[in-house]
Design a protein around this motif. Structure first.
Motif, mmCIF file in Angstrom:
data_model
loop_
_atom_site.group_PDB
_atom_site.id
_atom_site.type_symbol
_atom_site.label_atom_id
_atom_site.label_comp_id
_atom_site.label_asym_id
_atom_site.label_seq_id
_atom_site.Cartn_x
_atom_site.Cartn_y
_atom_site.Cartn_z
ATOM 1 N N ALA A 1 21.449 16.826 10.838
ATOM 2 C CA ALA A 1 21.557 17.591 12.082
ATOM 3 C C ALA A 1 22.966 18.124 12.294
ATOM 4 O O ALA A 1 23.388 18.322 13.424
ATOM 5 C CB ALA A 1 21.145 16.702 13.255
ATOM 6 N N VAL A 2 23.705 18.350 11.212
ATOM 7 C CA VAL A 2 25.097 18.762 11.335
ATOM 8 C C VAL A 2 25.224 20.142 11.996
ATOM 9 O O VAL A 2 26.190 20.408 12.704
ATOM 10 C CB VAL A 2 25.804 18.699 9.968
ATOM 11 N N VAL A 3 24.243 21.015 11.812
ATOM 12 C CA VAL A 3 24.304 22.333 12.439
ATOM 13 C C VAL A 3 23.945 22.228 13.918
ATOM 14 O O VAL A 3 24.546 22.893 14.764
ATOM 15 C CB VAL A 3 23.358 23.316 11.712
ATOM 16 N N ASP A 4 23.001 21.362 14.246
ATOM 17 C CA ASP A 4 22.574 21.232 15.637
ATOM 18 C C ASP A 4 23.631 20.571 16.518
ATOM 19 O O ASP A 4 23.784 20.935 17.675
ATOM 20 C CB ASP A 4 21.276 20.422 15.710
ATOM 21 N N ASN A 5 24.341 19.580 15.985
ATOM 22 C CA ASN A 5 25.299 18.863 16.825
ATOM 23 C C ASN A 5 26.703 19.463 16.799
ATOM 24 O O ASN A 5 27.606 18.948 17.425
ATOM 25 C CB ASN A 5 25.351 17.378 16.437
ATOM 26 N N GLY A 6 26.912 20.541 16.072
ATOM 27 C CA GLY A 6 28.188 21.241 16.072
ATOM 28 C C GLY A 6 29.268 20.610 15.223
ATOM 29 O O GLY A 6 30.437 20.962 15.359
ATOM 30 N N LEU A 7 28.902 19.702 14.339
ATOM 31 C CA LEU A 7 29.903 19.069 13.489
ATOM 32 C C LEU A 7 30.084 19.793 12.164
ATOM 33 O O LEU A 7 30.810 19.310 11.294
ATOM 34 C CB LEU A 7 29.533 17.598 13.243
ATOM 35 N N TRP A 8 29.476 20.937 12.003
ATOM 36 C CA TRP A 8 29.668 21.681 10.764
ATOM 37 C C TRP A 8 31.032 22.353 10.735
ATOM 38 O O TRP A 8 31.573 22.604 9.666
ATOM 39 C CB TRP A 8 28.547 22.709 10.559
ATOM 40 N N GLN A 9 31.607 22.632 11.907
ATOM 41 C CA GLN A 9 32.896 23.303 11.936
ATOM 42 C C GLN A 9 34.018 22.448 11.339
ATOM 43 O O GLN A 9 34.767 22.943 10.479
ATOM 44 C CB GLN A 9 33.262 23.737 13.359
ATOM 45 N N PRO A 10 34.178 21.174 11.740
ATOM 46 C CA PRO A 10 35.217 20.372 11.084
ATOM 47 C C PRO A 10 34.952 20.176 9.593
ATOM 48 O O PRO A 10 35.894 20.182 8.792
ATOM 49 C CB PRO A 10 35.179 19.037 11.824
ATOM 50 N N LEU A 11 33.695 20.034 9.212
ATOM 51 C CA LEU A 11 33.364 19.910 7.795
ATOM 52 C C LEU A 11 33.749 21.171 7.031
ATOM 53 O O LEU A 11 34.312 21.097 5.942
ATOM 54 C CB LEU A 11 31.871 19.637 7.612
ATOM 55 N N ALA A 12 33.450 22.318 7.612
ATOM 56 C CA ALA A 12 33.763 23.583 6.940
ATOM 57 C C ALA A 12 35.268 23.769 6.798
ATOM 58 O O ALA A 12 35.748 24.216 5.753
ATOM 59 C CB ALA A 12 33.152 24.757 7.710
#
Length: 174
Positions: free
Chosen positions: A80-91
Motif C-alpha cells: 500500500a505504499v502508493v495509497d499511504n503516501g510513502l512512495w515519495q521518500p522511497l523514490a
C-alpha cells in the motif's frame, strides 16, 4: 619479368611512369578523446550524498520521525505504499542512490556520457515528481515540511542539473 618499383611511401609505380599517389594513414579530422564528465558526475554524487543525509533528518515539521523511519515504513508496507503516501521518500532515497552510482560512472573515461545523462534525467524526473506531489497537496506551503524534505528538493535540483550537464555535453576534441 621485372618487379615494379616501390616508391618511398610504399606505393607501387607503374612501369616507367610517375610514382602512384598515396593517401596518408592518418585522418585530418579531430579525434574525440575519452575523458570524465567531471561537473555532471560531481552534481550527481552530491545528489546521492544529500539523499543519504535526508535519512537522518525530519521530513515533516509536526511529525516526529526521520527519513529513515519513513523509508522503513514504506518497505514494510510495500503493498500500500502508493495509497499511504510513502512512495515519495522511497523514490527520493532510492533515486538518490541511483544518481550516486550514475555520478561515479560519469567519472570513468568515455567519449560521451549522454546515455548516463539520459538515465539520470529519468531518475531525476521521478524524484521531482516525488517532491512536487506533497508540495501540491500542502497547497505550496513550505511550513509543513522539515529539513529532510528540503534535502529532497536539493536532490531533485542537483539531479536535474547534473543529468542535463551530461546529456547536453557532446564529444570533446583535442
Amino acid at each position: 619479368m621485372t618487379q615494379p618499383e616501390q616508391s618511398p611511401a610504399g606505393a607501387t609505380a607503374a612501369s616507367g611512369g610517375p610514382p602512384a599517389a598515396t593517401t596518408p594513414v592518418y585522418s585530418a579530422e579531430p579525434v574525440p578523446y575519452r575523458g570524465p564528465e567531471s561537473l555532471g558526475g560531481l552534481l550527481l554524487i552530491l545528489a546521492g550524498i544529500v539523499a543519504a543525509v535526508s535519512l537522518a533528518l525530519d521530513w515533516l515539521a509536526d511529525v516526529d520521525g526521520t527519513g529513515w523511519d519513513l523509508v522503513r515504513d514504506g518497505f514494510e508496507d510495500l503493498d500500500a505504499v502508493v495509497d499511504n503516501g510513502l512512495w515519495q521518500p522511497l523514490a527520493v532515497v532510492l533515486g538518490g542512490g541511483a544518481l550516486l552510482v550514475l555520478g561515479i560512472l560519469m567519472w570513468l573515461p568515455a567519449r560521451s556520457h549522454r546515455f548516463l545523462g539520459l538515465l539520470g534525467l529519468i531518475v531525476s524526473g521521478v524524484i521531482v515528481w516525488a517532491v512536487l506531489v506533497p508540495l501540491e497537496d500542502a497547497g505550496w506551503e513550505f511550513d509543513d515540511f522539515g529539513p529532510g524534505f528540503w534535502c529532497a528538493i536539493a536532490v531533485a535540483v542537483l539531479g536535474l542539473l547534473g543529468s542535463l550537464k551530461a546529456l547536453l555535453t557532446g564529444k570533446r576534441y583535442r
